[in-house]
Design an enzyme around this catalytic site. Structure first.
Site, PDB file in Angstrom:
ATOM      1  N   PRO A 279       0.794  -1.229   0.000  1.00 20.79           N
ATOM      2  CA  PRO A 279       0.000   0.000   0.000  1.00 20.79           C
ATOM      3  C   PRO A 279       0.829   1.283   0.000  1.00 20.79           C
ATOM      4  CG  PRO A 279       0.000  -0.978   2.197  1.00 20.79           C
ATOM      5  CD  PRO A 279       0.804  -1.893   1.319  1.00 20.79           C
ATOM      6  N   CYS A 280       2.152   1.207   0.112  1.00 21.37           N
ATOM      7  CA  CYS A 280       2.941   2.446   0.235  1.00 21.37           C
ATOM      8  C   CYS A 280       3.926   2.688  -0.902  1.00 21.37           C
ATOM      9  CB  CYS A 280       3.700   2.449   1.560  1.00 21.37           C
ATOM     10  SG  CYS A 280       2.615   2.595   2.976  1.00 21.37           S
ATOM     11  N   PHE A 281       4.877   1.764  -1.093  1.00 23.58           N
ATOM     12  CA  PHE A 281       5.974   2.042  -2.023  1.00 23.58           C
ATOM     13  C   PHE A 281       5.517   2.461  -3.429  1.00 23.58           C
ATOM     14  CE2 PHE A 281       9.582  -0.519   0.215  1.00 23.58           C
ATOM     15  CZ  PHE A 281       9.865   0.568   0.998  1.00 23.58           C
TER      16      PHE A 281
END
Ligand SMILES: NC(=O)c1ccc[n+]([C@@H]2O[C@H](COP(=O)([O-])OP(=O)(O)OC[C@H]3O[C@@H](n4cnc5c(N)ncnc54)[C@H](O)[C@@H]3O)[C@@H](O)[C@H]2O)c1
Length: 442
Positions: free
Chosen positions: A268-270
């Site tokens: 969900p972030c990178f």
């Protein structure tokens, strides 16, 4: 100091439990009734290793509510950890942050307290706090920044699967502060929470917003570099990606983390932080070519492994592949932008039948793929159903694969992270390690 955590999801629930376990009285607030009820019953609202045990230890000091007024009345500092979904242009939407802050500001307006600190941990596009969030709180609460309330931008650097240990042992505590007093309050909290002695970086709010995105853009660049190197190594007999990246990592200018060489990054972030960095640069008339190339390599990496798998499948009559690992990394049920999922999607387009297994992400996979693929209840079932297995995460269970698990003769195993011990396999197995040269039969 009493703390509140607004948003009790994958990061917020862990943060609330960590604060309470370290002795703070914590009130969690969420719009999701189930998350609130779970916390009040002492149950973890999401899966994360160590969270349940921590919640039990922290229970007397942790409760949850759906009422933002409780956060203002019962705490001195509110951490906001609500979602910031990506928009089409790559920037983050702050609509949930604005909803939550608007409610907190309304509660602040009614409160007789002199001062409250708001600490935003959600990832936002640089400039959002100064441009939008502070004016919103001032307008709704009728208070002035740094007198009636303080504001900090305080992102966390955690990875799902290791959130608790990352939270308690950070390399860096990043604090963007509206003034010295606000920053000092957060420093005191982290002194009581961290089990190590992290570097504390204090700066303006917008600098911290830029720093957060830049760190993830840089880390993804490292991953894509290592993945490019791994692909090159596959073409050079005798070249060993692990020997090379270990040497690279020993150089202090480079450092060893996120330099393994394997599959594309996901989660969900990178991916979205990298794209947000590109969008942020574009907003300031800059072309973030490195970040764009990082993303392009990340896309190519999946195509590369799929081509490899199809090569090994060749003209076999058995057009099935077993995919071990669907989560974006080990120890999490999250499959968002995971390499395993993207490999499955690409193979389905090639009419390959898929049997999949993951120690904890099978429910998420079922939601995504329904009956398009088969789900195995064990690694052994995977080996029974297909003679070509791909390992996409470093789950501990996969590391134990040995000759005893093998059913078909021959069986091909594509090990994307080189976690198997070839000595435990036997000559029925054609072992293919990503990042090392292997001759692919045509
Ligand atoms: N999960 C990670 O690995 C990670 C790492 C670093 C940063 N972040 C950032 O942290 C933020 C939260 O991420 P997450 O993964 O915990 O999200 P999540 O979706 O797992 O959880 C968010 C929670 O916020 C709640 N929520 C939504 N709107 C709300 C509102 N108005 N008031 C109160 N609660 C509300 C939801 O019900 C949910 O429980 C995002 O900005 C994300 O980019 C996440």
């Amino acid at each position: 100091m009493h703390l509140s955590v607004v948003g009790l999801g994958k990061l917020g629930a862990c943060a609330a439990a960590c604060f309470a376990a370290k002795g703070f009285d914590v009130i969690g607030v969420d719009i999701d009734r189930e998350a609130v009820s779970a916390i009040n019953k002492g149950r973890a609202p999401i899966y994360e290793p160590r969270l349940q045990a921590l919640m039990e230890a922290a229970r007397p000091r942790l409760r949850a509510s759906q009422d933002y007024r409780d956060a203002i009345q019962e705490s001195d500092v509110s951490f906001l950890i609500v979602p910031t979904p990506s928009m089409d242009d790559g920037q983050f939407s702050s609509r949930f942050v604005e909803d939550a802050l608007g409610q907190l500001a309304a509660a602040l307006k009614e409160s007789s307290k002199d001062y409250h600190l708001l600490a935003l941990s959600s990832t936002v596009s640089p400039g959002t706090t100064d441009r939008t969030l502070i004016p919103l709180v001032e307008a709704v609460s009728g208070r002035r920044l740094n007198t009636g309330f303080g504001m900090c931008y305080n992102p966390e650097f955690i990875a799902l699967g290791t959130v608790i240990s990352d939270f308690l042992n950070p390399d860096l505590v990043l604090i963007g502060e509206s003034n010295d007093f606000a920053g000092e309050q957060l420093v005191k909290i982290y002194e009581g929470v961290c089990e190590n002695r992290p570097h504390v970086a204090r700066m303006s709010i917008v600098s911290a917003e830029v720093a957060k995105l830049s760190i993830n853009a840089y880390v993804t660049m490292k991953i894509s570099f290592a993945n490019t190197l791994a692909t090159i190594c596959e073409a050079i007999p005798g070249a060993d990606i692990d020997a090379i990246t270990t040497a690279l990592g020993a150089d202090r200018r480079i450092a060893p983390h996120y330099l393994k060489g394997g599959l594309s990054y996901g989660g969900p972030c990178f991916p979205r932080d990298n794209r947000a960095f590109v969008a942020f640069a574009r907003e300031h008339q800059q072309d973030a070519v490195l970040a764009k190339a990082t993303d392009a390599v990340n896309q190519t990496q999946v195509a590369h492994i799929v081509t490899k798998i199809l090569g090994y499948l060749g003209s076999r009559t058995d057009r099935s592949v077993a995919v071990l690992g669907l989560a974006y990394k080990a120890n999490t049920p999250v499959i968002e932008e995971s390499a395993g999922v993207r490999i499955v999607e690409a193979l389905l387009k090639e009419d390959v039948a898929i049997v999949a297994y993951d120690p904890i992400a099978l429910d998420s996979a079922r939601e995504r793929f329904g009956d398009k693929i088969r789900y195995a209840s064990s690694m052994r079932e995977c080996f029974a159903r297909s003679s070509l297995c791909v390992i996409t995460t470093t789950a501990d269970q996969f590391r134990t694969i040995s000759a005893a698990d093998i059913v078909h003769n021959p069986t091909t195993i594509v090990d994307c992270w080189r976690i198997l011990r070839p000595a435990l396999l036997d000559d029925r197995v054609q072992y293919v390690a990503l990042g090392k040269s292997t001759v692919c039969p045509q």
